[in-house]
Design a protein around this motif. Structure first.
Motif, PDB file in Angstrom:
ATOM      1  N   PRO A 105      22.484  32.308  69.517  1.00  0.00           N
ATOM      2  CA  PRO A 105      21.322  33.037  69.007  1.00  0.00           C
ATOM      3  C   PRO A 105      20.161  32.090  68.740  1.00  0.00           C
ATOM      4  O   PRO A 105      20.350  30.983  68.237  1.00  0.00           O
ATOM      5  N   GLU A 106      18.998  32.559  69.090  1.00  0.00           N
ATOM      6  CA  GLU A 106      17.793  31.794  68.802  1.00  0.00           C
ATOM      7  C   GLU A 106      17.565  31.786  67.288  1.00  0.00           C
ATOM      8  O   GLU A 106      17.979  32.704  66.585  1.00  0.00           O
ATOM      9  N   GLY A 107      16.942  30.768  66.793  1.00  0.00           N
ATOM     10  CA  GLY A 107      16.567  30.760  65.378  1.00  0.00           C
ATOM     11  C   GLY A 107      17.200  29.601  64.634  1.00  0.00           C
ATOM     12  O   GLY A 107      17.643  28.615  65.236  1.00  0.00           O
ATOM     13  N   ALA A 108      17.241  29.754  63.307  1.00  0.00           N
ATOM     14  CA  ALA A 108      17.699  28.660  62.451  1.00  0.00           C
ATOM     15  C   ALA A 108      19.173  28.374  62.691  1.00  0.00           C
ATOM     16  O   ALA A 108      19.982  29.289  62.900  1.00  0.00           O
ATOM     17  N   VAL A 109      19.545  27.103  62.622  1.00  0.00           N
ATOM     18  CA  VAL A 109      20.919  26.682  62.817  1.00  0.00           C
ATOM     19  C   VAL A 109      21.108  25.402  62.004  1.00  0.00           C
ATOM     20  O   VAL A 109      20.143  24.692  61.720  1.00  0.00           O
ATOM     21  N   THR A 110      22.358  25.173  61.571  1.00  0.00           N
ATOM     22  CA  THR A 110      22.621  23.911  60.882  1.00  0.00           C
ATOM     23  C   THR A 110      23.176  22.919  61.893  1.00  0.00           C
ATOM     24  O   THR A 110      24.155  23.208  62.577  1.00  0.00           O
ATOM     25  N   LEU A 111      22.532  21.783  61.959  1.00  0.00           N
ATOM     26  CA  LEU A 111      22.908  20.775  62.937  1.00  0.00           C
ATOM     27  C   LEU A 111      23.681  19.665  62.219  1.00  0.00           C
ATOM     28  O   LEU A 111      23.233  19.135  61.211  1.00  0.00           O
ATOM     29  N   GLY A 112      24.865  19.335  62.757  1.00  0.00           N
ATOM     30  CA  GLY A 112      25.654  18.245  62.185  1.00  0.00           C
ATOM     31  C   GLY A 112      25.670  17.063  63.120  1.00  0.00           C
ATOM     32  O   GLY A 112      25.871  17.222  64.323  1.00  0.00           O
ATOM     33  N   ALA A 161      23.249  11.437  71.663  1.00  0.00           N
ATOM     34  CA  ALA A 161      23.821  12.047  72.868  1.00  0.00           C
ATOM     35  C   ALA A 161      24.023  13.527  72.620  1.00  0.00           C
ATOM     36  O   ALA A 161      24.469  13.917  71.527  1.00  0.00           O
ATOM     37  N   PRO A 162      23.714  14.388  73.565  1.00  0.00           N
ATOM     38  CA  PRO A 162      23.866  15.833  73.358  1.00  0.00           C
ATOM     39  C   PRO A 162      25.308  16.216  73.006  1.00  0.00           C
ATOM     40  O   PRO A 162      25.531  17.176  72.273  1.00  0.00           O
ATOM     41  N   GLU A 163      26.317  15.440  73.506  1.00  0.00           N
ATOM     42  CA  GLU A 163      27.717  15.764  73.180  1.00  0.00           C
ATOM     43  C   GLU A 163      28.037  15.538  71.709  1.00  0.00           C
ATOM     44  O   GLU A 163      29.033  16.026  71.191  1.00  0.00           O
ATOM     45  N   ALA A 164      27.229  14.730  71.021  1.00  0.00           N
ATOM     46  CA  ALA A 164      27.556  14.364  69.632  1.00  0.00           C
ATOM     47  C   ALA A 164      27.043  15.389  68.630  1.00  0.00           C
ATOM     48  O   ALA A 164      27.219  15.227  67.439  1.00  0.00           O
ATOM     49  N   LEU A 165      26.420  16.453  69.124  1.00  0.00           N
ATOM     50  CA  LEU A 165      25.861  17.443  68.197  1.00  0.00           C
ATOM     51  C   LEU A 165      26.938  18.443  67.767  1.00  0.00           C
ATOM     52  O   LEU A 165      27.826  18.786  68.537  1.00  0.00           O
ATOM     53  N   HIS A 166      26.844  18.884  66.527  1.00  0.00           N
ATOM     54  CA  HIS A 166      27.694  19.973  66.030  1.00  0.00           C
ATOM     55  C   HIS A 166      26.761  21.048  65.516  1.00  0.00           C
ATOM     56  O   HIS A 166      25.805  20.740  64.803  1.00  0.00           O
ATOM     57  N   LEU A 167      27.025  22.285  65.885  1.00  0.00           N
ATOM     58  CA  LEU A 167      26.161  23.361  65.408  1.00  0.00           C
ATOM     59  C   LEU A 167      26.949  24.311  64.510  1.00  0.00           C
ATOM     60  O   LEU A 167      28.093  24.671  64.810  1.00  0.00           O
ATOM     61  N   PHE A 168      26.348  24.683  63.402  1.00  0.00           N
ATOM     62  CA  PHE A 168      26.991  25.588  62.457  1.00  0.00           C
ATOM     63  C   PHE A 168      26.038  26.724  62.137  1.00  0.00           C
ATOM     64  O   PHE A 168      24.820  26.539  62.116  1.00  0.00           O
ATOM     65  N   ASP A 169      26.645  27.899  61.875  1.00  0.00           N
ATOM     66  CA  ASP A 169      25.844  29.031  61.442  1.00  0.00           C
ATOM     67  C   ASP A 169      25.244  28.709  60.076  1.00  0.00           C
ATOM     68  O   ASP A 169      25.941  28.222  59.181  1.00  0.00           O
ATOM     69  N   THR A 170      23.968  28.975  59.919  1.00  0.00           N
ATOM     70  CA  THR A 170      23.295  28.553  58.689  1.00  0.00           C
ATOM     71  C   THR A 170      23.779  29.323  57.469  1.00  0.00           C
ATOM     72  O   THR A 170      23.950  28.760  56.391  1.00  0.00           O
TER      73      THR A 170
END
Lengths: 280, 358
Positions: free
Chosen positions: B265-272, B329-338
């Motif tokens: 989904p577009e919009g706010a996201v928590t990035l780890g 690196a793009p592989e090192a990103l973690h995305l979480f629902d805000t």
């Protein structure tokens, strides 16, 4: 190094003197004859009659029936003192154990009910107690002398506070180790309470030793006379030209002081040891 | 030796306080499980329910296939090591270890044999006749473990056993506990609030938060694939950086920089991002350096990206400029629902990290 302050020492010496001189006086006077005391008042230096007086006091049969000796009275006082102390410790420990470790309704109100009885001295309930003992035909028995006074709010209170300070983990470890309620009490709590028991023993022994009113009510048989009553009896002979045997009264008083002194000395050492060695 | 099964286990205290909710977990025979979480997360309560020191409000706990809900602690075939050791102060080391066996009417020579074995294993031989107060903290802890070992239970339960020790001793004892458990092959449940202790000891970690299980898994699995922001922020030192970012046009955007592609989904996201996954480069994400913690073997750089606090792990080296440009690196990103804090599993085109580094 700390500076020696003369004034502090003076105060301490004075305090010590105030406490010791009467005892010395009692002992010194007990070694004089009754007539000497009657003429000259109390003595601070020992006299020559000591051995005779103490021998007489311990072995001579006195009282109205001429049956009871000083040694007998000493024994009675000891039975009373030890009986009180041991009985009260056993009873109040078990009561405190139930109050602290068993979850039953009204535990707290029951504790406060027990606690409030601290406010009522023995004298308040002495007549009903007497009547109960009389109806149970326990007058003139050691049972009658000791049992009615065993319930101890003071002891229960002290042991309750002590048990509450024992870490819960100890109980939990014991439960995992397979110790039931009786086991835990005997194997863990009783040994841990040794110092507490020593403290209560001192207090209760002296309390029992000094009982006067209750034994007087409970016993008419002179075989149950205690030292406290013995002293009183000696001083009660103010008839005719007879003078009281002051020296004997003093001798008995000195004798009466020794066992509590011994108890305090022995248990105090244990008491302090327990306090300083605790690792908490 | 045996497995432990939790089925929907919950604990409700008086006043409707839910200390533990719906914990379901299968512990295999011989496994070392660490329950970890901040204080008040219910980890100790859960352990104490296994021990039988707390009643189980809902669900079932079985040890070795036997439901133990209504069994006495003594009958559950477990041994527990407490934080404050809970040694019997009036008994010698030997008596402390033998007490549980004596209560079970184990024959005298058997007790002596087992106590001697345990004492040898824990190097307590010279202290057997001492009282606990004559021992150091580490020795007391070993006696507490000895008391557990001699029982030869189905499971060991550890309740923050190392919290009362100083840092150095804690590291040493940690190793000792691990070796001992491997050697005996006994199932172990271990409670701690220290994530480092948890990572180093566990076969599997159970992260608890507010009485609920956040994630269960091997230490590195949790490190590399945290299921929630809570786990991400709890496991690892420094913890994972959690930043407010956006997904815009299928790209992860932070402070106006494109960090890589993302579905979802577009919009706010928590990035780890892990502190060691960000590297200084010629160009990239700008970071303002605040201060540096020199650790000798490395350094932790604290600063801010787009006003959000960030920690960065770097190799030791020359002094740093006040502003860094970071490559990630793009592989090192973690995305979480805000809002829920849950990991967005399919948001990135590939697993966050493949393979496990040595």
């Amino acid at each position: 190094m700390q500076k020696i302050k003369p004034l502090d020492h003076l105060i301490l010496i004075l305090g010590a003197a105030i406490l010791i001189v009467p005892v010395l006086m009692a002992f010194a006077s007990s070694t004089h004859s009754a007539a000497e005391i009657h003429m000259n008042g109390l003595y601070l230096a020992p006299g020559s009659e000591g051995v005779a007086t103490y021998h007489k006091v311990l072995t001579q049969r006195g009282g109205f029936t001429g049956e009871v000796t000083g040694a007998r009275m000493l024994l009675n006082s000891l039975i009373l003192g030890v009986g009180f102390a041991v009985g009260k410790i056993v009873l109040s420990m078990m009561a405190a154990y139930a109050l602290v470790y068993f979850r039953f309704r009204l535990a707290t109100p029951i504790f406060w009910a027990i606690f409030t009885t601290l406010l009522l001295p023995l004298e308040v309930r002495i007549m009903p107690s007497y009547q109960v003992m009389s109806q149970l035909h326990l007058l003139n028995t050691y049972t009658g002398l000791i049992v009615p006074l065993l319930a101890s709010a003071t002891g229960t209170f002290y042991f309750r506070q002590f048990f509450k300070s024992v870490p819960d983990e100890l109980l939990e470890a014991a439960r995992i180790d397979g110790a039931g309620p009786v086991r835990f009490f005997i194997d863990i709590l009783v040994p841990l309470s040794r110092t507490m028991m020593a403290a209560i023993f001192i207090i209760m022994f002296v309390y029992g030793w000094n009982q006067y009113l209750w034994p007087m009510l409970m016993t008419t048989d002179e075989g149950f006379f205690t030292l406290m009553r013995g002293i009183k009896t000696i001083l009660q002979v103010w008839v005719g030209s007879q003078i009281p045997d002051y020296n004997e009264a003093f001798a008995l008083a000195v004798l009466a002081m020794l066992p509590p002194l011994l108890v305090v000395l022995v248990f105090q050492r244990m008491f302090i040891k327990g306090l300083t060695e605790s690792d908490k | 030796m045996a497995g432990i099964t939790f089925q929907g286990v919950g604990k409700t205290y008086a006043g409707n306080v839910n200390a533990v909710r719906e914990v379901t977990l299968e512990v295999a025979d011989g496994e070392f499980i660490v329950l970890v979480g901040p204080s008040g997360c219910g980890k100790s309560t859960l352990l104490r329910m296994v021990a039988g020191l707390e009643e189980i409000t809902t669900g079932q706990i079985s040890i070795d296939g036997r439901v133990v809900n209504r069994l006495d602690p003594a009958d559950r075939d477990i041994a527990m090591v407490f934080q404050n050791y809970a040694l019997y102060p009036h008994m010698s080391v030997r008596e402390n270890m033998a007490y549980g066996l004596r209560n079970r009417r184990t024959p005298r020579d058997e007790i002596a044999r087992r106590v001697d074995d345990a004492a040898r294993m824990l190097e307590l031989g010279p202290y057997l006749d001492r009282k606990p107060r004559a021992l150091s903290g580490g020795q007391r802890q070993r006696v507490a473990m000895g008391r557990a070992i001699v029982r030869q239970p189905a499971a060991f339960l550890f309740d923050e056993p190392l919290s009362n020790l100083d840092a150095k001793l804690r590291v040493a004892m940690r190793g000792e506990i691990r070796r001992l458990q491997r050697r005996l092959g006994t199932t172990a449940l271990y409670v701690t609030h220290d994530q480092l202790e948890a990572m180093t000891l566990a076969d599997r970690l159970v992260v608890l938060n507010g009485g609920r299980v956040e994630q269960i898994g091997a230490p590195l699995e949790l490190y590399h694939h945290p299921a929630t922001t809570f786990v991400a922020g709890f496991i690892g030192a420094p913890a994972m950086n959690l930043l407010d970012a956006r997904i815009e046009g299928g790209r992860v955007m932070l402070a106006g920089h494109d960090l890589g592609p993302a579905r979802g989904p577009e919009g706010a996201v928590t990035l780890g991002i892990r502190a060691e996954d960000m590297h200084p480069a010629e160009t990239g994400l700008p970071m303002a350096v605040d201060y540096v913690e020199e650790l000798g073997s490395g350094r932790i750089v604290h600063g801010a990206i787009d006003g959000q606090p960030v920690a960065l792990a770097l190799a030791p080296g020359a002094a740093l400029p006040a502003h860094l440009a970071l490559h990630i690196a793009p592989e090192a990103l973690h995305l979480f629902d805000t809002t829920s804090g849950k990991r967005l599993p399919d948001a990135l085109p590939r697993p966050a990290r493949t393979g496990v580094p040595a």
